[in-house]
Each structure stands twice: as C-alpha cells, then as structure tokens.
Design an enzyme around this catalytic site. Sequence first.
Site, PDB file in Angstrom:
ATOM      1  CG  HIS A 201      37.864 -14.736  -0.593  1.00  0.00           C
ATOM      2  ND1 HIS A 201      37.469 -13.626   0.366  1.00  0.00           N
ATOM      3  CD2 HIS A 201      39.275 -14.810  -0.619  1.00  0.00           C
ATOM      4  CE1 HIS A 201      38.874 -13.037   0.728  1.00  0.00           C
ATOM      5  NE2 HIS A 201      39.759 -13.852   0.345  1.00  0.00           N
ATOM      6  CD  GLU A 204      42.330 -17.995  -3.316  1.00  0.00           C
ATOM      7  OE1 GLU A 204      41.224 -18.168  -2.720  1.00  0.00           O
ATOM      8  OE2 GLU A 204      43.249 -17.520  -2.972  1.00  0.00           O
ATOM      9  CG  ASP A 282      44.759 -12.976  -0.134  1.00  0.00           C
ATOM     10  OD1 ASP A 282      43.738 -12.702   0.631  1.00  0.00           O
ATOM     11  OD2 ASP A 282      45.187 -13.865  -0.626  1.00  0.00           O
TER      12      ASP A 282
HETATM   13  N1  ADE Z   1      41.672 -16.425   3.930  1.00  0.00           N
HETATM   14  C1  ADE Z   1      42.831 -15.788   4.099  1.00  0.00           C
HETATM   15  N2  ADE Z   1      43.439 -15.658   2.794  1.00  0.00           N
HETATM   16  C2  ADE Z   1      42.683 -16.436   1.888  1.00  0.00           C
HETATM   17  C3  ADE Z   1      42.607 -16.662   0.545  1.00  0.00           C
HETATM   18  N3  ADE Z   1      43.608 -16.277  -0.452  1.00  0.00           N
HETATM   19  N4  ADE Z   1      41.664 -17.493   0.029  1.00  0.00           N
HETATM   20  C4  ADE Z   1      40.568 -17.855   0.881  1.00  0.00           C
HETATM   21  N5  ADE Z   1      40.505 -17.605   2.161  1.00  0.00           N
HETATM   22  C5  ADE Z   1      41.332 -16.845   2.639  1.00  0.00           C
HETATM   23 ZN    ZN Z   2      41.591 -13.282   0.582  1.00  0.00          ZN
END
Ligand code: ADE
Ligand code: ZN
Length: 337
Positions: A201, A204, A282
Amino acid sequence: MNTSLPELEAHRLKSLPKAEVHLHLEGCFEAATIAQWAKTEGLALPRPQEDLFKFSGLADFLGFLDLACGLACTTERLVALSYGLCQRLADNGTGYADVIFNPTHWHAWHGRLGAMLDAMDAGFKAAEQDGLPRVGVCVSLLRTQSADAAIELVDALRALRHPRVVALSVDGNEAIAGRTGPRFAEAFRRAGDAGLRRTVHAGESSGPEGVWDAVNVLGADRIDHGVRAIEDAALVRMLVDRQIPLGICPTSNLVLGVYPSILDHPIERLRSAGVRVSVNTDDPALLGASLIGEYALCRRTFGWTDAMTKSVARTSIDASFASSDVKAQLLAALKDW
Ligand code: ADE
Ligand code: ZN
C-alpha cells in the site's frame, strides 16, 4: 448484482472475465453480521447499525477494523466470512482474487497465525468445492508495526509455508506512520527470498515518495492504490518503464477522502500515460463498493470503451498472483468477451 446499474450493463460487466487484486478480508463484514455478533458478545456498537459504516477518514476506518475483526473470534465466524467473500466474488463475475489479510486487526487470534490461516483456508476450500472463485492470501504488515514485529511475522510465514499464502503485503496509515519503507526492508527481503510475492500500500495516505520506496526499498511486484504517483512525472515514467501494476480502488479513494470527486481521480490519466492499472474494491462491504460498480463508474466517467475495459481486465489477471493455469483460463475467456 448492483441494482443501481442498468441491468444490461451489469450483466455485461459480470460476464467480463477478470481478477481482483486489491481486496481486504477485513473489508467484507456486513453491518447486520457485526450487529448480531456484537449482541451475542454483549458489546455495544459505537453508532447505530444504519450509521455503522460512516467513516470520517482512513484513521477512523482502520480503528473500526479492530472492532469488527475482534468480533470474528471463532473458527466458525472466520470460515463464514471467508466463504462469504467468495460468494461476493462470484456475484461480480470475478474469476480469482488476491485477498489481503492483516493479522494485527484480529485480536482474538493473536499468537495463532497457523490456526487463523487454516480457518480462512477452510472457508475458501468449501467455496471452491461449491464452484465459487479461487483465492490467494496476501498476509499484511501494518505500517505502524516495528521492524522486529514485521520480521517475526515473515519468519512465522516462512516456517508455516501455508499453501494458501501467495504474498507479503503492508497496509495501514502512512500519514500517521511517516516514512517507514526502510523499517520494513528486511522483512520484505526475507519474504522475497522465501518465494513470496510482494505488494505494498502506497500513494494513498502517502504521496509519491511512498511509491518510490515501495519499489526501490521494498521490491514491490505490485502497488495497492499508488494513485498519488500522478503527482510526480518521473515516477509515472518509472512505473511505465518497469511495468509495475497499480491496484486502484476509485470508490475507496472517494469515501476515505483521497479525492473529492471521481472527476478528480487520476486513474484515467495514469492509464492513458501507459501505467498498468486494474480496478478493485479495497473494502467492498464497508465502503459500499462492488467490482462491477467500479468498472461501470470508470466507463461512465472516463468513457472507457469495451477495448479499454478489456485491457484493464487483462491487467487485473496478469498482475494477480494466481497460478499460471488460472491465469491462462481467465485470459482465454477474456479473448472471447
Ligand atoms: N486496510 C484496509 N483498507 C485499507 C486502506 N484503504 N488503506 C490502508 N490500509 C487499509
Ligand atoms: Zn487496501
């Protein structure tokens, strides 16, 4: 089926052969299930059931995951949740999914990683036996964990060698954790050495710097989100040159406040620049997303043609960590769509 979509479009998009590569098990709780389990456990919900999934942003959302996952404290509940995820995939015509699972949220299971993976596996196996789609598991670190805790998890995975596990992941809040790429470098190195794939990740709750670190420091095969790469032209060029795919979740980015409107979302700018993008949900139940709905949203907003839609679906399959057999089956079906 997503009832807000015209039936014909929903039907066509359901029939599109595709994979999902950015989907959290933690994001698949129904509000009614949480309410029922909370009642059984004698636990008060933080808000009425109808407002349960109203989140003020990523930090609030991640806190809620601790509560929801804390309620999935029995094998039976975890099996049911895992089976239900596969049912959701089938409802969207998804042929395969890489499912992210972050052990830190599941308090009742701490110290019992093997038992937890077995319970999930039992749900996924039962689903497969009923003809529902296949699933691989990406076990996830949390951004706020220590380097030692991360290495401990990876060493446990190396010892278990659980056949359901395909990758190491890291998720959580980079805005709170700060720059943590170097902290997790050793854990990701060990995972790669053990033959696990790597998904991260980034981009974001972090900006482009998080995506640079995901690639250069953690050796990511794939980026989850990655949308804020659009802010750095050199980074976009690198993602194109190295063909690193992004698992993008438009509705999630809107609900959790990364972008104010779908018109501001960079998925189309990234795609047309040559970045390999897929669309994903997601945390579908908690954020009110469906995979068919995500494809429809992009087609409606950005004018994606059938050829563009097909190409994004192809990326979803190629970028997945499915076996070569599963990929070949899905790609062959996609040709005929
Ligand atoms: N865990 C679950 N969804 C998430 C997201 N969008 N960003 C970071 N961690 C997560
Ligand atoms: Zn995620």
